[in-house]
Enzyme design. Structure first.
Site, short mmCIF file in Angstrom:
data_model
loop_
_atom_site.label_atom_id
_atom_site.label_comp_id
_atom_site.label_asym_id
_atom_site.label_seq_id
_atom_site.Cartn_x
_atom_site.Cartn_y
_atom_site.Cartn_z
N ALA A 162 -15.17 30.61 47.30
CA ALA A 162 -15.61 29.53 48.70
C ALA A 162 -17.41 29.93 48.32
O ALA A 162 -17.38 31.69 48.24
CB ALA A 162 -15.42 29.07 49.14
N LYS A 187 -13.02 32.33 39.45
CA LYS A 187 -13.52 31.11 39.57
C LYS A 187 -14.81 31.09 41.11
O LYS A 187 -13.83 30.76 41.82
CB LYS A 187 -12.66 29.81 38.65
CG LYS A 187 -13.84 28.51 39.29
CD LYS A 187 -13.36 27.23 39.23
CE LYS A 187 -13.57 27.00 40.74
NZ LYS A 187 -14.99 27.08 40.90
N GLY A 244 -10.60 27.72 50.36
CA GLY A 244 -11.50 27.18 50.22
C GLY A 244 -11.20 25.96 50.48
O GLY A 244 -10.78 25.45 52.09
N GLY A 249 -7.36 22.60 48.50
CA GLY A 249 -5.93 23.68 48.35
C GLY A 249 -4.64 22.80 47.44
O GLY A 249 -3.60 23.06 46.84
N GLU A 266 -5.87 29.60 51.33
CA GLU A 266 -6.14 29.90 52.67
C GLU A 266 -7.28 29.50 52.59
O GLU A 266 -8.64 29.05 51.93
CB GLU A 266 -7.79 31.26 52.20
CG GLU A 266 -7.74 31.75 54.07
CD GLU A 266 -8.92 31.85 54.24
OE1 GLU A 266 -9.00 31.01 55.49
OE2 GLU A 266 -9.84 32.05 53.82
N THR A 301 -13.38 30.62 59.91
CA THR A 301 -12.79 31.03 60.99
C THR A 301 -13.93 30.99 62.47
O THR A 301 -13.76 31.29 63.55
CB THR A 301 -12.89 32.22 60.90
OG1 THR A 301 -14.13 33.42 60.84
CG2 THR A 301 -11.89 33.17 60.86
N GLU A 399 -12.33 19.07 60.91
CA GLU A 399 -12.59 20.85 60.70
C GLU A 399 -14.17 20.01 59.62
O GLU A 399 -14.01 19.56 58.54
CB GLU A 399 -11.54 21.50 59.58
CG GLU A 399 -13.56 23.02 59.11
CD GLU A 399 -12.75 23.62 57.92
OE1 GLU A 399 -11.83 23.65 57.23
OE2 GLU A 399 -13.14 24.90 57.99
N GLY A 461 -15.09 37.27 62.61
CA GLY A 461 -15.55 38.52 62.46
C GLY A 461 -13.96 39.22 62.57
O GLY A 461 -14.15 40.44 62.85
C1 UN1 Z 1 -14.24 32.99 55.09
O1 UN1 Z 1 -13.98 32.61 56.29
O2 UN1 Z 1 -13.07 32.05 54.62
O3 UN1 Z 1 -12.46 36.95 59.85
C2 UN1 Z 1 -13.61 34.48 55.98
C3 UN1 Z 1 -13.75 37.04 59.38
C4 UN1 Z 1 -14.24 37.39 58.34
C5 UN1 Z 1 -14.13 36.46 57.06
C6 UN1 Z 1 -14.10 34.76 56.83
N1 UN1 Z 1 -14.08 38.56 57.91
O4 UN1 Z 1 -15.03 35.88 60.14
#
Ligand code: UN1
Length: 512
Positions: A162, A187, A244, A249, A266, A301, A399, A461
């Site tokens: 993404a 991709k 994404g 997904g 994810e 996240t 979301e 994070g």
């Molecule tokens: C994401 O937003 O696809 O934990 C990954 C986090 C980062 C990764 C986010 N280490 O916010």
């Protein structure tokens, strides 16, 4: 006038070939329509290229397939050495790659550098892993027999990523895949083509001087959803790792499942923080702020729901609003900026629509307005929003990929946990509390139902060392640390008879 990004690209070795399809060092235009990459910072044109189409997929996958025939036989620690050199190249180009991430994804410099650091960290992790692809030895029930398992390379891996983590998410997949013996076909998001081109170039630079690295160990296809679908459908890609939206997904997963392939997903998050009556409020404000407005609310996240104990809600809201009032919003390349732009106008529209819907559902919106003054023209800048909600209404369960923080009050922890888990997504979560019983309750099987559950740390994070991913509509996949490497390998269970007898398992007699 040339764009400042040109100089950065040249330092990485991307000269005049920002084209859509790369198989190792062979770069070519795709067979598809033109794509103009624009910066979310100021709308400036960064790149124009001819996109890949599904017709480009077969050749790229065939090269990856033949790369697999040799790469799988290279000893894993040597594959680790390849990744170690990629890590060195990333260290060398950290600032350059971060600048490309800022220009294409709109991240502030600190967060862009942090994203490249995640890449370096996963390289280090993968190098160590390359000497630890352990299988078990298992006690056999038969005399003179040994049972063992081995982990073998799986095959070329399709990676769909993404815009919001345009380089790190690929690296979590690619670096593990490389040490596990798998080539990668990538991709990326069409919104961040240069990030992908730069990463491909960095791998090419290393591969060129690495004798065992076959052509096609790393390939790139910049194209739309149709290219993603063609990868998902391809029988020569045993694993598709996709990051994404939930609809993306779902489409990928059903195609991959249709051919009985493996997928690692994810997807969306609707991450919450429960703030109990004993929480350290100063820490809560700081961690909520980073998680909610960092990356302009565009992390999987990102903190989207604050579930606060009634007794402290007013106090916490006052402090949070004070912090939101003085947020430095603007050009992400300027020092001191904490909130950069949204990725595009669609994203801004989706945010504004969500805020109106929240109002209709009884919410009180604070901030959230688009910003036109003192920001670069041509970008979509917005004041992150706090929305006080009377409960977890329908809009709160969705979301919206923008900085909206819904605040809901509770009185009993059980009620807070039920609210917490009462959404379709299950990526990341946190509790702020100084009460060890509450903290532990949050981590039990009846606590947070997410893949990531934190105590006194916000939901965003994450470090690369842990497995990253979540449950429910988030898709169930785990990337990055811990034993996520196993997804990139196939397990072979071996029974070895070193006796001169042939006893059958389960004591079966089968003699003439
Ligand atoms: C994401 O937003 O696809 O934990 C990954 C986090 C980062 C990764 C986010 N280490 O916010």
């Amino acid at each position: 006038m040339t764009h400042p990004i040109q100089e950065v690209l040249q330092r990485i070795g991307v000269n005049d070939h920002p084209v859509a399809v790369a198989v190792g060092n062979t770069w070519q235009a795709g067979a598809g329509e033109a794509l103009t990459g624009k910066s979310p910072i100021d709308g400036s044109t960064l790149v124009t290229l001819t996109q890949a189409t599904p017709s480009d997929v077969d050749t790229v996958v065939a090269t990856a397939r033949s790369a697999f025939q040799t790469w799988r036989n290279v000893p894993a620690p040597r594959r680790g050495e390849f990744v170690r050199l990629i890590g060195n190249a990333l260290r060398e180009h950290k600032a350059d790659l971060a600048a490309i991430v800022s220009w294409e994804a709109g991240k502030i410099t600190q967060e862009a550098l942090g994203e490249v650091q995640e890449m370096i960290d996963i390289c280090d992790f993968a190098v160590g892993q390359s000497r630890q692809l352990y299988g078990k030895t298992i006690a056999s029930e038969r005399p003179g027999h040994r049972l063992m398992e081995q982990w073998h390379p799986l095959g070329p891996v399709g990676v769909i990523s993404a815009f919001n983590f345009p380089v790190a998410v690929w690296s979590w997949n690619a670096m593990l895949a490389f040490v596990c013996g798998d080539p990668v076909v990538w991709k990326p998001s069409e919104k961040t083509p240069l990030c992908a081109i730069a990463c491909q170039q960095i791998v090419n630079n290393v591969a060129r001087d690495f004798p065992e690295a076959p052509d096609g160990i790393s390939s790139l296809l910049i194209g739309g959803a149709d290219v993603g679908q063609a990868l998902a459908a391809h029988p020569d890609l045993p694993l598709i790792s996709a990051t994404g939206s939930v609809p993306m997904g779902r489409a990928v997963a059903s195609t991959v499942a249709g051919r009985l392939g493996l997928s690692l997903l994810e997807l969306g998050g609707n991450n919450a923080m429960i703030v109990t009556e004993s929480a350290d409020l100063e820490m809560t404000v700081r961690s909520a702020l980073f998680s909610a407005v960092g990356t302009c609310g565009q992390r999987c996240t990102s903190l989207r729901r604050l579930i606060v104990h009634d007794s402290i809600a007013d106090k916490l809201l006052t402090s949070l609003k004070k912090a939101y009032e003085k947020l430095p919003i603007g050009n992400p390349l300027d020092e001191g900026t904490l909130v950069g732009p949204l990725i595009d106008q669609r994203s801004l529209d989706a945010m504004q629509t969500a805020l109106r819907t929240a109002e209709e559902q009884g919410g009180t919106v604070h901030f959230g307005n688009p910003i036109m003054q003192d920001v670069p023209a041509g970008g979509c800048y917005v004041h992150p929003a706090i929305v006080e909600m009377p409960g977890q209404t329908e809009i709160v369960q969705q979301e919206t990929f923008a900085p909206i923080l819904y605040v809901i009050r509770y009185t009993e922890l059980d009620e807070a946990i039920a609210l917490h888990n009462g959404v379709p997504q299950g990526l990341s979560s946190s509790i702020m509390t100084n009460d060890i019983r509450q903290a532990e309750q949050f981590l039990t099987p009846a606590g947070s139902d997410c893949g990531i559950a934190n105590v006194n740390v916000g939901p965003s994070g994450a470090e690369i060392g842990g497995a990253f991913g979540g449950e429910k509509e988030t898709g169930g996949g785990r990337e990055s640390g811990s034993d996520a490497w196993k997804a990139y390998m196939r397990r072979a269970t071996n029974t070895i008879n070193y006796s001169t007898e042939l006893p059958l398992a389960q004591g079966i007699k089968f003699d003439l």
